[in-house]
Scaffold this motif. Structure first.
Motif, short mmCIF file in Angstrom:
data_model
loop_
_atom_site.label_atom_id
_atom_site.label_comp_id
_atom_site.label_asym_id
_atom_site.label_seq_id
_atom_site.Cartn_x
_atom_site.Cartn_y
_atom_site.Cartn_z
N THR A 165 7.75 -42.78 -46.53
CA THR A 165 8.66 -41.68 -46.23
C THR A 165 10.04 -41.88 -46.86
O THR A 165 10.95 -41.10 -46.60
N ALA A 166 10.20 -42.91 -47.65
CA ALA A 166 11.45 -43.15 -48.37
C ALA A 166 11.14 -43.23 -49.86
O ALA A 166 10.31 -44.02 -50.29
N ALA A 167 11.82 -42.40 -50.65
CA ALA A 167 11.58 -42.38 -52.09
C ALA A 167 11.87 -43.73 -52.73
O ALA A 167 11.28 -44.08 -53.76
N SER A 168 12.74 -44.51 -52.11
CA SER A 168 13.08 -45.83 -52.65
C SER A 168 11.91 -46.81 -52.58
O SER A 168 11.92 -47.84 -53.25
N ASP A 169 10.90 -46.50 -51.76
CA ASP A 169 9.71 -47.35 -51.66
C ASP A 169 8.64 -46.96 -52.68
O ASP A 169 7.56 -47.55 -52.70
N VAL A 170 8.95 -45.95 -53.50
CA VAL A 170 7.96 -45.41 -54.44
C VAL A 170 8.42 -45.60 -55.88
O VAL A 170 9.57 -45.33 -56.22
N ASP A 171 7.52 -46.09 -56.72
CA ASP A 171 7.74 -46.17 -58.16
C ASP A 171 6.90 -45.11 -58.85
O ASP A 171 5.86 -44.70 -58.32
N ILE A 172 7.34 -44.70 -60.03
CA ILE A 172 6.50 -43.85 -60.87
C ILE A 172 5.82 -44.75 -61.88
O ILE A 172 6.47 -45.33 -62.76
N ASP A 173 4.53 -44.90 -61.73
CA ASP A 173 3.77 -45.80 -62.61
C ASP A 173 3.37 -45.10 -63.90
O ASP A 173 2.93 -43.94 -63.88
N ASP B 95 5.99 -49.22 -54.67
CA ASP B 95 6.79 -49.91 -55.68
C ASP B 95 6.30 -51.32 -56.00
O ASP B 95 6.14 -51.67 -57.18
N ASN B 96 6.01 -52.13 -54.96
CA ASN B 96 5.61 -53.51 -55.28
C ASN B 96 4.21 -53.60 -55.87
O ASN B 96 3.88 -54.56 -56.57
N VAL B 97 3.38 -52.59 -55.61
CA VAL B 97 2.05 -52.54 -56.24
C VAL B 97 2.22 -52.27 -57.74
O VAL B 97 1.57 -52.91 -58.58
#
Length: 224
Positions: free
Chosen positions: A121-129, A167-169
């Protein structure tokens, strides 16, 4: 027997209530299974038959060198519309109930990561792969491209090259190809192989033998 079931039911209810309370206190982070996840499905994913045909048509070659490589040679994220750049466009596309501020930054929403099955629920936890990593593209033929073509590749919203994930994945994946890295959620490996294959095929990139073997094994798990 009925008493045992009743006790178990109460214990389960208390466990779920505790989890929900923790989630409310945290405010952001992984969402429980009851939350509706976003589909996180990029455009242009081919059928199994099309992906197989494309895989058969890809040229197998020895992996190239990283000599001269820099992410700066693949300019991203570029402005797509108004004040929204490529990352922000993908966050809106792959998320559910995404709210953005005046500069197009996501302030709230939900993002499902199909690589590991987590919802954030936080964009900061998401990366664009980049499904096919930039360094992998460089080793597979992009080293000879113009900067303009590399920019188009790095910001490709037409093919299934960009996807919102944990993100960490994404960081653990790095620049690995499917012979050394695949999504931990095995049910997504079929889709992942189809995305990888069609991106390489569309952009006329090569693949190495071990990569092709891994892609074929993943594609074999697809029903359609």
């Amino acid at each position: 027997m009925r008493l045992t079931r009743l006790i178990n039911h109460r214990m389960l209810w208390r466990h779920r209530a505790a989890v929900a309370a923790i989630g409310m206190l945290a405010g952001v982070g992984v969402v429980g299974a009851a939350a509706m996840p976003a589909s996180a499905t990029p455009p242009g994913i081919p059928s199994k038959a099309t992906a197989q045909s494309q895989l058969n048509g890809l040229r197998v070659a020895t992996q190239g060198s990283l000599t001269g490589y820099s992410r700066d040679l693949f300019p991203h994220w570029i402005t797509i519309s108004g004040s929204c750049n490529t990352r922000e466009q993908v966050l809106k596309r792959d998320g559910t109930s995404v709210v953005v501020d005046g500069s197009c930054a996501a302030t709230s929403g939900r993002w499902y990561s199909p690589y590991d099955g987590a919802t954030w629920t936080a964009a900061s936890d998401v990366d664009i792969d980049h499904v096919v990593p930039l360094a992998e593209a460089w080793r597979s033929g992009a080293n000879s491209w113009t900067t303009s073509r590399r920019q188009s590749f790095a910001n490709d919203l037409t093919r299934p090259q960009l996807i919102a994930v944990t993100d960490n994945v994404n960081q653990a994946k790095g620049d690995q190809d499917p012979s050394t890295w695949q999504p931990s959620l095995s049910s997504y490996r079929c889709t992942y192989s189809k995305m990888w294959i069609t991106v390489k095929y569309t952009w006329s990139l090569t693949l190495q033998s071990s990569e092709k073997t891994a892609l074929q094994s993943m594609l074999n798990t697809c029903s359609s």
